[in-house]
Design a protein around this motif. Structure first.
Motif, PDB file in Angstrom:
ATOM      1  N   GLN A  91      50.421 -63.637  53.182  1.00  0.00           N
ATOM      2  CA  GLN A  91      49.701 -64.666  52.457  1.00  0.00           C
ATOM      3  C   GLN A  91      49.423 -64.162  51.041  1.00  0.00           C
ATOM      4  O   GLN A  91      49.088 -62.989  50.854  1.00  0.00           O
ATOM      5  CB  GLN A  91      48.382 -64.941  53.178  1.00  0.00           C
ATOM      6  N   VAL A 103      48.019 -60.343  56.648  1.00  0.00           N
ATOM      7  CA  VAL A 103      46.733 -60.808  57.150  1.00  0.00           C
ATOM      8  C   VAL A 103      46.726 -60.738  58.677  1.00  0.00           C
ATOM      9  O   VAL A 103      47.602 -61.310  59.335  1.00  0.00           O
ATOM     10  CB  VAL A 103      46.433 -62.244  56.671  1.00  0.00           C
ATOM     11  N   ALA A 115      47.009 -63.732  48.286  1.00  0.00           N
ATOM     12  CA  ALA A 115      45.544 -63.742  48.182  1.00  0.00           C
ATOM     13  C   ALA A 115      45.151 -63.706  46.710  1.00  0.00           C
ATOM     14  O   ALA A 115      45.730 -62.950  45.932  1.00  0.00           O
ATOM     15  CB  ALA A 115      44.968 -62.535  48.917  1.00  0.00           C
ATOM     16  N   CYS A 118      42.831 -58.206  55.501  1.00  0.00           N
ATOM     17  CA  CYS A 118      43.878 -58.440  54.509  1.00  0.00           C
ATOM     18  C   CYS A 118      44.321 -57.100  53.944  1.00  0.00           C
ATOM     19  O   CYS A 118      43.556 -56.421  53.251  1.00  0.00           O
ATOM     20  CB  CYS A 118      43.371 -59.358  53.410  1.00  0.00           C
TER      21      CYS A 118
END
Length: 156
Positions: free
Chosen positions: A5, A104, A7, A148
């Motif tokens: 992902q 993640v 971020a 994360c």
């Protein structure tokens, strides 16, 4: 299992501890207890929300093996995302998390007691190209917990 992902960049202010994984199961709970007992969240100026972050940053070095991860020193900051670091009272410190692609890992909602076990699994992953840049746990208001992990951009 994890997913990738993008971020966004974050600035986190909170209380800090310098530690390493060999002692983390003793030192980190004490930092969390202090954060809660002293109601540190309410003392963080310019916070964007009441969601909590635990940021692992300022790693000593890149570990050379999976076993080396246990001796790796780092700073842990427990706090909140902020819009500004102006006027931070002692003992608060801040760190900047750059925007990046991250791996993640979701932890069962409402179960912060499972975070340590998830980290132990992450430390054992041989195929995860960790960057050892700031990594963080995000504790959402609805109980969701995400870990994360920074990854090398060239390895994606």
């Amino acid at each position: 299992m994890h997913h990738l992902q993008h971020a966004p960049a974050l600035t986190i202010a909170g209380i800090a501890l310098r530690t390493h994984n060999a002692e983390a199961f003793e030192t980190i709970p004490a930092l969390w207890q202090r954060f809660m007992a002293q109601q540190m969240l309410s003392q963080i100026p310019h916070r964007l929300s009441d969601e909590v972050y635990a940021v692992y940053c300022d790693y000593d070095r890149r570990p050379q093996s999976a076993e080396d991860v246990y001796a790796l020193g780092y700073t842990l900051i427990v706090g909140a995302a902020v819009s500004s670091t102006d006027d931070l009272p002692a003992p608060l410190v801040s760190t900047r998390i750059p925007a990046a692609q991250r791996a993640v890992f979701e932890v069962q909602a409402g179960r912060p007691d499972l975070v340590g076990a998830q980290w132990q699994q992450i430390w054992q992953l041989q195929d995860l190209p960790r960057a050892f840049a700031p990594d963080y746990e995000h504790y959402a208001r609805d109980g969701r917990i995400s870990i994360c992990v920074s990854i090398d951009q060239l390895s994606r």
